[in-house]
Enzyme design. Structure first.
Site, PDB file in Angstrom:
ATOM      1  N   HIS A  72     -31.954 -50.161  55.207  1.00 35.14           N
ATOM      2  CA  HIS A  72     -32.940 -49.700  56.194  1.00 35.14           C
ATOM      3  C   HIS A  72     -34.160 -50.606  56.149  1.00 35.14           C
ATOM      4  O   HIS A  72     -34.657 -50.915  55.076  1.00 35.14           O
ATOM      5  CB  HIS A  72     -33.378 -48.266  55.901  1.00 35.14           C
ATOM      6  N   TYR A 196     -39.767 -38.879  58.753  1.00 35.72           N
ATOM      7  CA  TYR A 196     -40.642 -37.993  57.979  1.00 35.72           C
ATOM      8  C   TYR A 196     -41.542 -37.290  59.001  1.00 35.72           C
ATOM      9  O   TYR A 196     -42.396 -37.942  59.604  1.00 35.72           O
ATOM     10  CB  TYR A 196     -41.503 -38.792  56.996  1.00 35.72           C
ATOM     11  N   PRO A 288     -40.427 -35.225  45.735  1.00 39.99           N
ATOM     12  CA  PRO A 288     -39.476 -36.195  46.303  1.00 39.99           C
ATOM     13  C   PRO A 288     -39.947 -36.927  47.562  1.00 39.99           C
ATOM     14  O   PRO A 288     -39.247 -37.825  48.042  1.00 39.99           O
ATOM     15  CB  PRO A 288     -38.242 -35.336  46.605  1.00 39.99           C
ATOM     16  N   LYS A 292     -39.100 -41.539  44.870  1.00 38.99           N
ATOM     17  CA  LYS A 292     -39.342 -42.420  43.726  1.00 38.99           C
ATOM     18  C   LYS A 292     -38.631 -42.030  42.425  1.00 38.99           C
ATOM     19  O   LYS A 292     -38.531 -42.860  41.504  1.00 38.99           O
ATOM     20  CB  LYS A 292     -40.862 -42.477  43.439  1.00 38.99           C
ATOM     21  N   TYR A 380     -43.284 -47.861  49.259  1.00 43.06           N
ATOM     22  CA  TYR A 380     -42.024 -47.203  49.591  1.00 43.06           C
ATOM     23  C   TYR A 380     -40.822 -48.060  49.185  1.00 43.06           C
ATOM     24  O   TYR A 380     -39.860 -47.555  48.603  1.00 43.06           O
ATOM     25  CB  TYR A 380     -41.970 -46.886  51.099  1.00 43.06           C
TER      26      TYR A 380
HETATM   27  P1  FAD Z   1     -31.061 -36.362  35.737  1.00 43.22           P
HETATM   28  O1  FAD Z   1     -30.418 -36.913  36.941  1.00 43.22           O
HETATM   29  O2  FAD Z   1     -31.663 -35.006  35.801  1.00 43.22           O
HETATM   30  O3  FAD Z   1     -29.984 -36.424  34.559  1.00 43.22           O
HETATM   31  C1  FAD Z   1     -30.150 -35.759  33.340  1.00 43.22           C
HETATM   32  C2  FAD Z   1     -28.794 -35.396  32.778  1.00 43.22           C
HETATM   33  O4  FAD Z   1     -28.951 -34.782  31.507  1.00 43.22           O
HETATM   34  C3  FAD Z   1     -28.065 -34.403  33.661  1.00 43.22           C
HETATM   35  O5  FAD Z   1     -26.768 -34.843  33.920  1.00 43.22           O
HETATM   36  C4  FAD Z   1     -28.082 -33.114  32.839  1.00 43.22           C
HETATM   37  O6  FAD Z   1     -26.947 -32.307  33.084  1.00 43.22           O
HETATM   38  C5  FAD Z   1     -28.094 -33.665  31.429  1.00 43.22           C
HETATM   39  N1  FAD Z   1     -28.634 -32.743  30.425  1.00 43.22           N
HETATM   40  C6  FAD Z   1     -29.677 -31.889  30.547  1.00 43.22           C
HETATM   41  N2  FAD Z   1     -29.860 -31.195  29.411  1.00 43.22           N
HETATM   42  C7  FAD Z   1     -28.924 -31.632  28.549  1.00 43.22           C
HETATM   43  C8  FAD Z   1     -28.591 -31.290  27.222  1.00 43.22           C
HETATM   44  N3  FAD Z   1     -29.287 -30.359  26.569  1.00 43.22           N
HETATM   45  N4  FAD Z   1     -27.580 -31.917  26.612  1.00 43.22           N
HETATM   46  C9  FAD Z   1     -26.870 -32.880  27.281  1.00 43.22           C
HETATM   47  N5  FAD Z   1     -27.119 -33.238  28.556  1.00 43.22           N
HETATM   48  C10 FAD Z   1     -28.141 -32.619  29.174  1.00 43.22           C
HETATM   49  N6  FAD Z   1     -35.393 -39.915  43.663  1.00 43.22           N
HETATM   50  C11 FAD Z   1     -35.403 -41.100  44.340  1.00 43.22           C
HETATM   51  O7  FAD Z   1     -35.656 -42.148  43.721  1.00 43.22           O
HETATM   52  N7  FAD Z   1     -35.155 -41.171  45.700  1.00 43.22           N
HETATM   53  C12 FAD Z   1     -34.892 -40.052  46.415  1.00 43.22           C
HETATM   54  O8  FAD Z   1     -34.606 -40.168  47.615  1.00 43.22           O
HETATM   55  C13 FAD Z   1     -34.921 -38.776  45.733  1.00 43.22           C
HETATM   56  N8  FAD Z   1     -34.661 -37.628  46.400  1.00 43.22           N
HETATM   57  C14 FAD Z   1     -34.464 -36.472  45.677  1.00 43.22           C
HETATM   58  C15 FAD Z   1     -34.095 -35.345  46.372  1.00 43.22           C
HETATM   59  C16 FAD Z   1     -33.867 -34.156  45.671  1.00 43.22           C
HETATM   60  C17 FAD Z   1     -33.449 -32.943  46.439  1.00 43.22           C
HETATM   61  C18 FAD Z   1     -34.001 -34.117  44.245  1.00 43.22           C
HETATM   62  C19 FAD Z   1     -33.717 -32.852  43.471  1.00 43.22           C
HETATM   63  C20 FAD Z   1     -34.410 -35.231  43.564  1.00 43.22           C
HETATM   64  C21 FAD Z   1     -34.640 -36.420  44.260  1.00 43.22           C
HETATM   65  N9  FAD Z   1     -35.012 -37.570  43.601  1.00 43.22           N
HETATM   66  C22 FAD Z   1     -35.140 -38.754  44.306  1.00 43.22           C
HETATM   67  C23 FAD Z   1     -35.230 -37.562  42.162  1.00 43.22           C
HETATM   68  C24 FAD Z   1     -33.990 -38.016  41.374  1.00 43.22           C
HETATM   69  O9  FAD Z   1     -32.863 -37.265  41.758  1.00 43.22           O
HETATM   70  C25 FAD Z   1     -34.252 -37.878  39.866  1.00 43.22           C
HETATM   71  O10 FAD Z   1     -35.473 -38.481  39.569  1.00 43.22           O
HETATM   72  C26 FAD Z   1     -33.127 -38.508  39.043  1.00 43.22           C
HETATM   73  O11 FAD Z   1     -31.989 -37.667  39.021  1.00 43.22           O
HETATM   74  C27 FAD Z   1     -33.569 -38.771  37.593  1.00 43.22           C
HETATM   75  O12 FAD Z   1     -32.485 -39.236  36.832  1.00 43.22           O
HETATM   76  P2  FAD Z   1     -32.360 -38.896  35.292  1.00 43.22           P
HETATM   77  O13 FAD Z   1     -31.114 -39.565  34.840  1.00 43.22           O
HETATM   78  O14 FAD Z   1     -33.636 -39.192  34.630  1.00 43.22           O
HETATM   79  O15 FAD Z   1     -32.231 -37.318  35.217  1.00 43.22           O
HETATM   80  C1  DHB Z   2     -33.893 -38.655  50.691  1.00 43.93           C
HETATM   81  C2  DHB Z   2     -34.605 -38.003  49.712  1.00 43.93           C
HETATM   82  C3  DHB Z   2     -35.968 -38.188  49.625  1.00 43.93           C
HETATM   83  O1  DHB Z   2     -36.680 -37.556  48.664  1.00 43.93           O
HETATM   84  C4  DHB Z   2     -36.635 -39.010  50.520  1.00 43.93           C
HETATM   85  O2  DHB Z   2     -37.973 -39.167  50.420  1.00 43.93           O
HETATM   86  C5  DHB Z   2     -35.906 -39.674  51.492  1.00 43.93           C
HETATM   87  C6  DHB Z   2     -34.526 -39.489  51.569  1.00 43.93           C
HETATM   88  C7  DHB Z   2     -32.427 -38.458  50.762  1.00 43.93           C
HETATM   89  O3  DHB Z   2     -31.899 -37.655  49.967  1.00 43.93           O
HETATM   90  O4  DHB Z   2     -31.767 -39.076  51.595  1.00 43.93           O
END
Ligand code: FAD
Ligand code: DHB
Length: 387
Positions: A72, A196, A288, A292, A380
């Site tokens: 994009h 947005y 979100p 980021k 962004y």
């Molecule tokens: P997580 O993905 O949370 O992974 C942690 C892992 O640890 C999980 O698999 C969990 O099951 C495991 N775990 C937890 N506790 C334990 C335990 N006690 N023992 C063993 N395992 C355990 N970010 C972006 O950059 N761009 C976006 O567009 C964006 N949109 C989002 C939209 C939504 C709806 C949501 C919810 C989040 C969004 N985010 C976005 C944020 C992004 O999803 C998270 O920041 C990302 O998942 C972080 O990765 P992580 O590996 O740190 O944590």
């Molecule tokens: C998506 C999630 C976001 O948090 C965002 O800012 C833009 C797109 C997505 O899940 O596609």
């Protein structure tokens, strides 16, 4: 059992760390409490910064993303009955984002780890981290894993951060009085670029996953339960918030996933204690709106990989000691950007007419001033690493 790096959590942070360490000849074991199927289906982020895309490609796990991901070159800010494009190609030439589901990144990383004979264990029970000051070890399901270092990549609700003795970590946080209702629908996106939308009914976001699957988010009250939102109500609200410009019609289809995400800003300092290093959501959360969270997790893991390589290759602890400081600069920039995008685009219960005028005035500024639009675009698509 023994490994060099014990990694808690098989989200993007833990899996990418394990993969990058493998490329540097460093062993790790990943311990995940959920099933493989569960983590591969968990629908979350979708926007990958330029640096995240480059990191995955350089690490040899970007092939499917390059094939199926959607590049994009701009986003739309929609408010006051008009759409305003933020053109990345003009404002930040050569930098863009790629829309590719987080669970696809997770699938690609799991496949790469398993193909390389990596040790990734799912559905492990009762994970706990011990002896963090020296000779750390992890216990789980009656087993013990001795390691040189533990990486806490277990997200916001994990066990790593709470294992740090009280008083060591300083917490900075802010909660927002709303959440996002996220849905995935089997329908062709109604727009080529992300929208947005700021409306008096609340914020809405139109995103996508493929030419046949769309992703949407609606600002909803913080205590919302998914059951309060039957499909018809979701489509009606999305229409009310997105069909605000002449000629735009929202295509609807089968809703295949629904979930409510609370909105929070959160940082702990430092992101390390003894031989424990926190990465990704275990150390910080952003609302979100700025897309980021996943990208910050990738940035942390890059820094941690370099520090661990220096430690295991030369016995040097300098980079490990500076891990938290090296990460926190980018973390706080993303905190500010995410907070700023959130306050710019959402409605707040205690908004008065003055507050609303300020918000609209800022939106007008961002969409009419090249300098202001460049600030948005630069953040962004993600600042270059190390800046
Ligand atoms: P997580 O993905 O949370 O992974 C942690 C892992 O640890 C999980 O698999 C969990 O099951 C495991 N775990 C937890 N506790 C334990 C335990 N006690 N023992 C063993 N395992 C355990 N970010 C972006 O950059 N761009 C976006 O567009 C964006 N949109 C989002 C939209 C939504 C709806 C949501 C919810 C989040 C969004 N985010 C976005 C944020 C992004 O999803 C998270 O920041 C990302 O998942 C972080 O990765 P992580 O590996 O740190 O944590
Ligand atoms: C998506 C999630 C976001 O948090 C965002 O800012 C833009 C797109 C997505 O899940 O596609």
């Amino acid at each position: 059992m023994r490994t060099q790096v014990g990694i808690i959590g098989a989200g993007p942070a833990g899996l990418l760390l394990s993969h990058l360490l493998h490329l540097r000849g460093i062993s790790s074991v990943v311990l995940e409490k959920r099933s493989r199927d569960y983590v591969e289906r968990r629908v979350r982020a979708g926007v990958l910064e330029q640096g995240t895309v480059d990191t995955l490609v350089e690490a040899g796990v970007g092939e499917r993303m390059r094939r199926e991901g959607l590049p994009h070159h701009g986003i739309e800010l929609r408010y006051g009955g008009a759409g305003h494009r933020i053109p990345f190609e003009k404002l930040v030439p050569g930098r863009s984002i790629t829309v590719y589901g987080q669970q696809e990144v997770v699938k690609d990383l799991i496949a790469a780890r398993l193909a390389a004979g990596g040790d990734v264990r799912f559905e492990v029970e009762d994970v706990a981290v011990h002896s963090l000051e020296s000779q750390p070890y992890v216990t789980f399901g009656g087993e013990r894993l001795d390691c040189d270092v533990i990486a806490g990549c277990d997200g916001f609700h994990g066990v790593s951060r709470p294992a740090v003795p009280e008083g060591v970590l300083t917490v900075f946080e802010r909660e927002y009085p709303f959440a996002w209702l996220g849905i995935l629908a089997r329908v062709k996106p109604s727009s080529e670029e992300l929208i947005y939308a700021r409306t008096d009914r609340g914020f809405a976001l139109h995103s996508m996953r493929s030419p046949t699957v769309s992703r949407f988010y609606l600002q909803v009250p913080a205590d919302t339960r998914v059951e309060e939102w039957p499909d018809e109500r979701i489509w009606a609200e999305l229409r009310a918030r997105l069909e605000s410009v002449p000629g735009f019609t929202l295509a609807t289809g089968e809703i295949i996933e629904k979930g409510v995400t609370p909105m929070r800003s959160f940082v702990v300092e430092p992101m390390q204690y003894g031989r424990l290093y926190l990465a990704g959501d275990a150390a910080h959360i952003v609302p979100p709106t700025g897309a980021k969270g996943l990208n910050l997790a990738v940035a942390d893991v890059r820094v941690l990989t370099e520090a661990l390589a220096a430690f295991f290759e030369h016995g040097s602890t300098e980079l490990l000691d500076g891990y938290s400081d090296a990460c926190l600069k980018r973390v706080w920039r993303a905190q500010h950007f995410s907070w700023w995008m959130t306050t710019l685009l959402h409605t707040f219960e205690d908004d008065d007419p003055y507050g609303r005028r300020l918000q609209l005035s800022y939106l007008d500024y961002v969409t009419s001033s090249e300098a202001a639009a460049t600030t948005l675009a630069e953040n962004y698509v993600g600042l270059p690493y190390g800046s």
